[in-house]
Enzyme design. Sequence first.
Site, PDB file in Angstrom:
ATOM      1  N   ALA A  93       2.919  -1.765   4.146  1.00 19.51           N
ATOM      2  CA  ALA A  93       2.638  -0.731   5.144  1.00 19.51           C
ATOM      3  C   ALA A  93       2.155  -1.451   6.395  1.00 19.51           C
ATOM      4  O   ALA A  93       1.326  -2.364   6.309  1.00 19.51           O
ATOM      5  CB  ALA A  93       1.573   0.228   4.634  1.00 19.51           C
ATOM      6  N   HIS A 121      -7.348   3.805   6.476  1.00 22.02           N
ATOM      7  CA  HIS A 121      -6.482   3.456   5.345  1.00 22.02           C
ATOM      8  C   HIS A 121      -5.910   4.713   4.688  1.00 22.02           C
ATOM      9  O   HIS A 121      -4.775   4.687   4.181  1.00 22.02           O
ATOM     10  CB  HIS A 121      -7.271   2.631   4.317  1.00 22.02           C
ATOM     11  CG  HIS A 121      -6.422   2.092   3.210  1.00 22.02           C
ATOM     12  ND1 HIS A 121      -5.398   1.182   3.420  1.00 22.02           N
ATOM     13  CD2 HIS A 121      -6.427   2.339   1.877  1.00 22.02           C
ATOM     14  CE1 HIS A 121      -4.823   0.891   2.267  1.00 22.02           C
ATOM     15  NE2 HIS A 121      -5.422   1.583   1.311  1.00 22.02           N
ATOM     16  N   ASN A 129       1.499   3.929  10.665  1.00 22.91           N
ATOM     17  CA  ASN A 129       0.742   4.447  11.805  1.00 22.91           C
ATOM     18  C   ASN A 129       1.139   3.622  13.018  1.00 22.91           C
ATOM     19  O   ASN A 129       1.750   2.566  12.881  1.00 22.91           O
ATOM     20  CB  ASN A 129      -0.778   4.320  11.560  1.00 22.91           C
ATOM     21  CG  ASN A 129      -1.186   2.887  11.248  1.00 22.91           C
ATOM     22  OD1 ASN A 129      -1.123   2.457  10.086  1.00 22.91           O
ATOM     23  ND2 ASN A 129      -1.568   2.125  12.263  1.00 22.91           N
ATOM     24  N   HIS A 168      -4.883  -9.976  -1.183  1.00 22.59           N
ATOM     25  CA  HIS A 168      -5.004 -10.211   0.250  1.00 22.59           C
ATOM     26  C   HIS A 168      -6.069 -11.270   0.553  1.00 22.59           C
ATOM     27  O   HIS A 168      -7.053 -11.392  -0.171  1.00 22.59           O
ATOM     28  CB  HIS A 168      -5.399  -8.915   0.985  1.00 22.59           C
ATOM     29  CG  HIS A 168      -4.471  -7.768   0.766  1.00 22.59           C
ATOM     30  ND1 HIS A 168      -4.538  -6.979  -0.361  1.00 22.59           N
ATOM     31  CD2 HIS A 168      -3.459  -7.273   1.528  1.00 22.59           C
ATOM     32  CE1 HIS A 168      -3.611  -6.036  -0.281  1.00 22.59           C
ATOM     33  NE2 HIS A 168      -2.949  -6.191   0.842  1.00 22.59           N
ATOM     34  N   SER A 177       0.814  -1.212   0.000  1.00 22.68           N
ATOM     35  CA  SER A 177       0.000   0.000   0.000  1.00 22.68           C
ATOM     36  C   SER A 177       0.849   1.264   0.000  1.00 22.68           C
ATOM     37  O   SER A 177       1.687   1.479   0.880  1.00 22.68           O
ATOM     38  CB  SER A 177      -0.913   0.025   1.240  1.00 22.68           C
ATOM     39  OG  SER A 177      -1.843  -1.022   1.194  1.00 22.68           O
ATOM     40  N   MET A 190      -1.541  -7.012   7.254  1.00 26.88           N
ATOM     41  CA  MET A 190      -2.515  -7.969   6.737  1.00 26.88           C
ATOM     42  C   MET A 190      -2.012  -8.663   5.468  1.00 26.88           C
ATOM     43  O   MET A 190      -2.810  -9.055   4.624  1.00 26.88           O
ATOM     44  CB  MET A 190      -3.838  -7.251   6.441  1.00 26.88           C
ATOM     45  CG  MET A 190      -4.407  -6.470   7.598  1.00 26.88           C
ATOM     46  SD  MET A 190      -5.852  -5.483   7.098  1.00 26.88           S
ATOM     47  CE  MET A 190      -6.052  -4.428   8.536  1.00 26.88           C
ATOM     48  N   SER A 191      -0.697  -8.813   5.346  1.00 30.19           N
ATOM     49  CA  SER A 191      -0.149  -9.358   4.098  1.00 30.19           C
ATOM     50  C   SER A 191       1.203  -9.994   4.347  1.00 30.19           C
ATOM     51  O   SER A 191       1.571 -10.302   5.484  1.00 30.19           O
ATOM     52  CB  SER A 191      -0.006  -8.235   3.062  1.00 30.19           C
ATOM     53  OG  SER A 191       1.012  -7.315   3.460  1.00 30.19           O
ATOM     54  N   TYR A 222      -8.137 -11.069   2.938  1.00 27.22           N
ATOM     55  CA  TYR A 222      -9.392 -10.408   3.298  1.00 27.22           C
ATOM     56  C   TYR A 222     -10.226  -9.992   2.089  1.00 27.22           C
ATOM     57  O   TYR A 222     -11.409  -9.642   2.227  1.00 27.22           O
ATOM     58  CB  TYR A 222      -9.155  -9.203   4.221  1.00 27.22           C
ATOM     59  CG  TYR A 222      -8.362  -8.057   3.623  1.00 27.22           C
ATOM     60  CD1 TYR A 222      -8.905  -7.219   2.655  1.00 27.22           C
ATOM     61  CD2 TYR A 222      -7.075  -7.783   4.057  1.00 27.22           C
ATOM     62  CE1 TYR A 222      -8.188  -6.164   2.119  1.00 27.22           C
ATOM     63  CE2 TYR A 222      -6.340  -6.738   3.532  1.00 27.22           C
ATOM     64  CZ  TYR A 222      -6.901  -5.936   2.573  1.00 27.22           C
ATOM     65  OH  TYR A 222      -6.185  -4.886   2.045  1.00 27.22           O
ATOM     66  N   GLU A 223      -9.632 -10.004   0.904  1.00 28.44           N
ATOM     67  CA  GLU A 223     -10.396  -9.700  -0.302  1.00 28.44           C
ATOM     68  C   GLU A 223     -11.277 -10.876  -0.735  1.00 28.44           C
ATOM     69  O   GLU A 223     -12.054 -10.757  -1.684  1.00 28.44           O
ATOM     70  CB  GLU A 223      -9.455  -9.318  -1.446  1.00 28.44           C
ATOM     71  CG  GLU A 223      -8.713  -8.010  -1.219  1.00 28.44           C
ATOM     72  CD  GLU A 223      -7.718  -7.724  -2.320  1.00 28.44           C
ATOM     73  OE1 GLU A 223      -8.125  -7.171  -3.359  1.00 28.44           O
ATOM     74  OE2 GLU A 223      -6.532  -8.065  -2.152  1.00 28.44           O
ATOM     75  N   HIS A 262      -3.331   0.280  -4.611  1.00 33.03           N
ATOM     76  CA  HIS A 262      -2.718  -0.833  -5.344  1.00 33.03           C
ATOM     77  C   HIS A 262      -3.123  -0.701  -6.813  1.00 33.03           C
ATOM     78  O   HIS A 262      -4.297  -0.834  -7.156  1.00 33.03           O
ATOM     79  CB  HIS A 262      -3.200  -2.178  -4.784  1.00 33.03           C
ATOM     80  CG  HIS A 262      -2.708  -2.473  -3.400  1.00 33.03           C
ATOM     81  ND1 HIS A 262      -1.815  -3.483  -3.130  1.00 33.03           N
ATOM     82  CD2 HIS A 262      -2.977  -1.876  -2.207  1.00 33.03           C
ATOM     83  CE1 HIS A 262      -1.555  -3.503  -1.832  1.00 33.03           C
ATOM     84  NE2 HIS A 262      -2.253  -2.536  -1.257  1.00 33.03           N
TER      85      HIS A 262
END
Length: 272
Positions: free
Chosen positions: A111, A245, A233, A81, A28, A209-210, A83-84, A59
Site C-alpha cells: 500500500a 493507517h 491515499n 519492516h 497492508s 515504507m517497504s 521501522y519495527e 498483516h
Amino acid sequence: MKEKILQATTYINEKFNSSPEIGLILGSGLGVLGDEIEEAVSISYSEIPHFPDSTVSGHKGKLIIGQLEGKTVIAMQGRFHYYEGYSLNQVTFPVRVMKQLGIESIIVTNAAGGINESFHPGNLMIISDHINNIGDNPLLGKNDETLGERFPDMSKAYDPKLIQHASDCAKELNLQVHKGVYAANSGPTYETPAEVNMLRLWGADAVGMSTVPEVIVARHAGIRVLGISCISNMAAGILDQPLAHSEVIETTERAREDFLKLVKKIISTIPK
C-alpha cells in the site's frame, strides 16, 4: 546466514514438501490473496526458525503454501519492516528462504501514498523502478558468494517481461493500471509535504515504507521481480487531510476485487 536459511527451509519442507514456483509478499490490507490459495498449508511466522514476528495491523503474520491458478505458490500474509526495529537482514530473510525453497519469480505488493497527482486512492500501480531512501541496504557487510554476487545490477530491478505481462493482463481485464516509480522511506512517520515535494522532484510517483529491501535481496539472489502498489491515499500536502493507517486498510479493501483479479490473471499466464 546460510545456516539459518537452511534451518527455516527444512522446517517449511517438513510441512509442505513441494517446490513453489512463485513467491508473493502481500502488504497492508492485501493479504486477502492468501485466502484464495487452495490445498493450502498455513504456518505462523512465530513457528518458523529465525523468522521475526509481524507487528503491524493488517498483516496476519502467516506463510501460506499451496495452489493458485494452477501454480504452486508461497505467500507471505504480511511482511516485516525496518521501522519495527528489525535489521534489513531480518526484513529480507523470508526472500532468502523462498529462494532456497525454489521460487523463480516473486510478486511484491504494498500500500503506497500517491505522489503523482493523476493517481487516485484505490488505483493500482505497476512498479517500473524504485528509489531507496531508507538510508540502509540489506547487502551491507561481507558478501556470501553462494547467495549472490557482491555488486548486483539494479538497472532492471523489476523484470521488463513481467511488467509487460502485467500490463497486458490489466488491459485484458479492462482495468486502469498505472506504471510508476516507488520510493521507500524508513517510516514509521508519514512524510511531510516538503519531503513529498522532494520525492516528486526525484521522479517518484508513490511512496511507502517497504518493498525496496526485499527487491534488492531478490535481485541479489537471481529472482525475477514484479511489483504492484495499491494507492491507498494521496501523500502529505496533496490533499488537505490527515493521514492514518486505518485509511490505508480501508482503501486497500475497496481495491480488493481489482487487485485479486489482476494478480490471479498474472499468475495463471506468467511467462517463463
